[in-house]
Design a protein around this motif. Structure first.
Motif, mmCIF file in Angstrom:
data_model
loop_
_atom_site.group_PDB
_atom_site.id
_atom_site.type_symbol
_atom_site.label_atom_id
_atom_site.label_comp_id
_atom_site.label_asym_id
_atom_site.label_seq_id
_atom_site.Cartn_x
_atom_site.Cartn_y
_atom_site.Cartn_z
ATOM 1 N N PHE A 130 -21.755 19.247 2.767
ATOM 2 C CA PHE A 130 -20.289 19.238 2.726
ATOM 3 C C PHE A 130 -19.790 20.667 2.886
ATOM 4 C CE2 PHE A 130 -21.841 19.387 -1.671
ATOM 5 C CZ PHE A 130 -21.133 20.427 -2.238
ATOM 6 N N LEU A 131 -18.524 20.763 3.155
ATOM 7 C CA LEU A 131 -17.913 22.088 3.270
ATOM 8 C C LEU A 131 -17.251 22.414 1.931
ATOM 9 C CD1 LEU A 131 -17.562 23.804 6.018
ATOM 10 C CD2 LEU A 131 -15.180 23.623 5.359
ATOM 11 N N CYS A 132 -17.380 23.635 1.469
ATOM 12 C CA CYS A 132 -16.776 23.964 0.166
ATOM 13 C C CYS A 132 -16.116 25.337 0.210
ATOM 14 C CB CYS A 132 -17.864 23.965 -0.918
ATOM 15 S SG CYS A 132 -17.198 24.183 -2.588
ATOM 16 N N THR A 133 -14.930 25.417 -0.356
ATOM 17 C CA THR A 133 -14.334 26.728 -0.549
ATOM 18 C C THR A 133 -14.380 27.060 -2.039
ATOM 19 O OG1 THR A 133 -12.407 28.150 -0.199
ATOM 20 C CG2 THR A 133 -11.936 25.845 -0.691
ATOM 21 N N ASN A 139 -14.100 36.103 -6.131
ATOM 22 C CA ASN A 139 -14.635 35.696 -4.833
ATOM 23 C C ASN A 139 -13.713 34.712 -4.125
ATOM 24 O OD1 ASN A 139 -17.726 36.621 -4.940
ATOM 25 N ND2 ASN A 139 -17.087 35.904 -6.963
ATOM 26 N N SER A 140 -13.691 34.791 -2.809
ATOM 27 C CA SER A 140 -13.001 33.768 -2.018
ATOM 28 C C SER A 140 -13.839 33.538 -0.771
ATOM 29 C CB SER A 140 -11.602 34.236 -1.608
ATOM 30 O OG SER A 140 -10.815 34.387 -2.758
ATOM 31 N N ILE A 141 -14.508 32.402 -0.739
ATOM 32 C CA ILE A 141 -15.391 32.126 0.405
ATOM 33 C C ILE A 141 -15.180 30.710 0.910
ATOM 34 C CG2 ILE A 141 -17.215 33.724 -0.351
ATOM 35 C CD1 ILE A 141 -18.758 31.017 -1.149
ATOM 36 N N ILE A 142 -15.583 30.500 2.157
ATOM 37 C CA ILE A 142 -15.693 29.151 2.709
ATOM 38 C C ILE A 142 -17.167 29.004 3.070
ATOM 39 C CG2 ILE A 142 -14.989 27.571 4.550
ATOM 40 C CD1 ILE A 142 -12.383 29.279 4.801
ATOM 41 N N ALA A 143 -17.818 27.984 2.528
ATOM 42 C CA ALA A 143 -19.263 27.851 2.720
ATOM 43 C C ALA A 143 -19.633 26.477 3.254
ATOM 44 C CB ALA A 143 -19.979 28.100 1.396
ATOM 45 N N ASP A 144 -20.681 26.479 4.071
ATOM 46 C CA ASP A 144 -21.251 25.218 4.517
ATOM 47 C C ASP A 144 -22.420 24.923 3.580
ATOM 48 O OD1 ASP A 144 -21.493 22.991 6.175
ATOM 49 O OD2 ASP A 144 -23.021 23.983 7.417
ATOM 50 N N VAL A 145 -22.259 23.871 2.756
ATOM 51 C CA VAL A 145 -23.303 23.525 1.789
ATOM 52 C C VAL A 145 -24.237 22.534 2.490
ATOM 53 C CG1 VAL A 145 -23.772 22.635 -0.537
ATOM 54 C CG2 VAL A 145 -21.638 23.882 -0.074
ATOM 55 N N ARG A 146 -25.332 23.057 3.023
ATOM 56 C CA ARG A 146 -26.257 22.231 3.829
ATOM 57 C C ARG A 146 -27.242 21.495 2.944
ATOM 58 N NH1 ARG A 146 -26.686 27.050 8.408
ATOM 59 N NH2 ARG A 146 -24.534 26.746 9.065
ATOM 60 N N GLY A 147 -27.545 22.087 1.827
ATOM 61 C CA GLY A 147 -28.430 21.470 0.832
ATOM 62 C C GLY A 147 -28.059 22.069 -0.513
ATOM 63 N N TYR A 148 -28.651 21.567 -1.598
ATOM 64 C CA TYR A 148 -28.288 22.068 -2.934
ATOM 65 C C TYR A 148 -28.537 23.587 -3.061
ATOM 66 C CZ TYR A 148 -27.820 17.252 -4.532
ATOM 67 O OH TYR A 148 -27.415 15.947 -4.679
ATOM 68 N N THR A 149 -29.556 24.071 -2.372
ATOM 69 C CA THR A 149 -29.849 25.509 -2.448
ATOM 70 C C THR A 149 -29.846 26.143 -1.053
ATOM 71 O OG1 THR A 149 -32.223 25.034 -2.411
ATOM 72 C CG2 THR A 149 -31.187 25.271 -4.575
ATOM 73 N N ASP A 150 -29.240 25.458 -0.120
ATOM 74 C CA ASP A 150 -29.134 25.978 1.256
ATOM 75 C C ASP A 150 -27.643 26.094 1.593
ATOM 76 O OD1 ASP A 150 -29.297 26.613 3.891
ATOM 77 O OD2 ASP A 150 -30.200 24.713 4.553
ATOM 78 N N ARG A 292 -18.013 18.327 9.132
ATOM 79 C CA ARG A 292 -18.275 17.883 7.758
ATOM 80 C C ARG A 292 -17.179 16.911 7.335
ATOM 81 N NH1 ARG A 292 -23.271 18.893 8.019
ATOM 82 N NH2 ARG A 292 -23.945 21.047 7.742
ATOM 83 N N GLU A 293 -17.575 15.714 6.991
ATOM 84 C CA GLU A 293 -16.597 14.702 6.580
ATOM 85 C C GLU A 293 -16.112 14.983 5.156
ATOM 86 O OE1 GLU A 293 -14.872 11.346 4.823
ATOM 87 O OE2 GLU A 293 -16.988 11.714 4.315
ATOM 88 N N LYS A 294 -16.988 15.625 4.351
ATOM 89 C CA LYS A 294 -16.657 15.877 2.946
ATOM 90 C C LYS A 294 -16.262 17.345 2.752
ATOM 91 C CE LYS A 294 -20.785 14.141 1.905
ATOM 92 N NZ LYS A 294 -21.994 13.737 1.175
ATOM 93 N N ILE A 295 -15.173 17.525 2.006
ATOM 94 C CA ILE A 295 -14.696 18.880 1.687
ATOM 95 C C ILE A 295 -14.551 18.986 0.166
ATOM 96 C CG2 ILE A 295 -12.744 20.488 1.877
ATOM 97 C CD1 ILE A 295 -12.101 19.188 4.574
ATOM 98 N N ALA A 296 -15.075 20.067 -0.398
ATOM 99 C CA ALA A 296 -14.923 20.281 -1.847
ATOM 100 C C ALA A 296 -14.245 21.630 -2.086
ATOM 101 C CB ALA A 296 -16.297 20.276 -2.522
ATOM 102 N N ILE A 297 -13.544 21.719 -3.195
ATOM 103 C CA ILE A 297 -12.971 23.010 -3.571
ATOM 104 C C ILE A 297 -13.467 23.365 -4.981
ATOM 105 C CG2 ILE A 297 -10.972 22.672 -2.064
ATOM 106 C CD1 ILE A 297 -9.219 22.255 -4.451
ATOM 107 N N ALA A 298 -13.498 24.647 -5.274
ATOM 108 C CA ALA A 298 -14.052 25.073 -6.562
ATOM 109 C C ALA A 298 -13.507 26.437 -6.950
ATOM 110 C CB ALA A 298 -15.583 25.134 -6.458
#
Ligand code: KG4
Length: 365
Positions: A130-133, A139-150, A292-298
């Motif tokens: 999923f994609l996560c900001t 910090n302010s990032i936009i990340a591609d979460v490809r796996g739990y630790t990737d 990425r169909e799923k987007i998360a924010i944090a």
């Protein structure tokens, strides 16, 4: 598997117990915000000293409230980067002592990975990719979460973090520290287009962001208003009381009261809209490009009501599924570290007694 987790990267001392990465058995938090408020921001040494004073108590509470015994703990996870170095070292050394005493593995966790993992707690079925900001105080990032630790960063702020910018804007508006929540509240009654604020674009880096110009604009608007108000105030004083009094004889501090002359609610609303306009379209565009169909924010700023509303609206319009953690999981906490610690453990992450803390570190590891 039961993980005991510790978080001390900034001004929150936190301890939690998490089972199998997703089930939070306890989550204890002591916020030092009140102690830093009088300084207008976090004072690193005060943060470190308070972590020392509270970490033991919180750890005991976390074990007790989880309803476990200490020897039920299978691993100790700890935030080791990024953050305030002295603050991080308190948690790291406490975690080392605990892991050594219990004879269990020590698992190092990146703070930003923890923020992303807050979504796994809020949404038990959420899995990468999923994609996560992550938008927080540091910090302010936009990340591609490809796996739990990737995790791959595809965009970041080139200067200030969004939360830092909220805190600074709130400070010039006289809202105290931490300013984000207060500014959010104030913005509710404002006109979000009354002030024209910048939305910078970075050539050749479509997902990178810049917040410092926006911060400076707010500071300038407030200072200019103070100066204009100073003139009016001097005139009123002169007319009423002392016709021959020169402007330089005015009472010190008089000018700062004239901040009341500007529409603070509308400035707060215009500012929140600008931050959201810098962030949300980039995340949506990145989701489209990376498919990425799923987007998360944090992160702490993910608690902002304008940003949440804009994400909800635009994600729905784009047909993407949005994951937003509840407010208590947006800010710093140890449950998210326990959750990410579980996935780091499964991926083989282990630290020795020589584990150090790092003020900066890329989330990609
Ligand atoms: O994630 P966090 O608790 O700590 C860091 O890891 O940095 O984020 C703290 C930041 C602060 O800058 C705070 O002002 C901001 O999050 N924040 C908000 C809101 N709630 C917290 N900013 C805007 N609107 C909010 N509602």
């Amino acid at each position: 598997m039961i993980i005991f987790a510790i978080e001390t990267s900034c001004d929150e001392t936190a301890a939690a117990v998490v089972r199998d990465g997703r089930e939070v058995l306890s989550s204890e938090l002591f916020s030092q915000a009140d102690m830093h408020a009088m300084y207008g921001g976090v004072v690193p040494e005060i943060a470190s000293r308070n972590h020392v004073g509270h970490i033991g108590r919180l750890a005991e509470m976390a074990v007790k409230n989880a309803g476990i015994a200490k020897n039920d703990i299978d691993a100790v996870a700890v935030t080791y980067a990024p953050g305030l170095i002295g603050a991080l070292l308190v948690g790291v050394n406490f975690a080392k002592g605990l892991a050594m005493a219990l004879g269990v593995p020590l698992v190092p966790v990146h703070h930003i990975r923890g923020h992303i993992a807050a979504n796994y707690i809020a949404y038990p079925d959420l899995e990468p990719p999923f994609l996560c900001t992550v938008v927080s105080g540091g910090n302010s990032i936009i990340a591609d979460v490809r796996g739990y630790t990737d995790i791959c960063i595809i965009g970041r702020s080139r200067d200030d973090a969004a939360g830092e910018c909220f805190d600074k804007a709130a400070r010039v508006l006289g809202l105290g520290y931490p300013g984000g929540p207060a500014l959010d509240k104030l913005a509710q009654g404002g006109n979000d287009s009354l002030f024209a604020l910048p939305r910078p674009v970075i050539d050749g880096a479509p997902y990178d962001m810049s917040f410092s110009g926006l911060k400076t604009s707010v500071v300038n608007i407030v200072h200019n208003a103070e100066q204009r108000g100073e003139t009016q105030s001097d005139k009123a004083l002169t007319d009423k009381a002392s016709p021959n009094k020169a402007p330089q004889d005015k009472e010190p501090g008089k000018a700062s009261r004239n901040i009341e002359l500007i529409d603070k609610a509308s400035l707060a609303a215009s500012f929140s809209a600008a931050v959201s306009d810098i962030l949300v379209p980039r995340v949506m565009a990145a989701a489209a490009e990376f498919d990425r169909e799923k987007i998360a924010i944090a992160g702490g700023v993910a608690a902002n009501s304008r940003i949440r509303a804009d994400f909800l609206r635009t994600a729905e319009a784009a047909g993407r599924t949005l994951f937003i953690p509840p407010l208590n999981l947006c800010g710093d906490n140890a449950a998210m570290i326990g959750c990410q610690g579980y996935y780091e453990y499964l991926a083989g992450a282990r630290a020795g007694m020589d584990l150090n803390a790092y003020a900066t570190m890329d989330v990609s590891g």
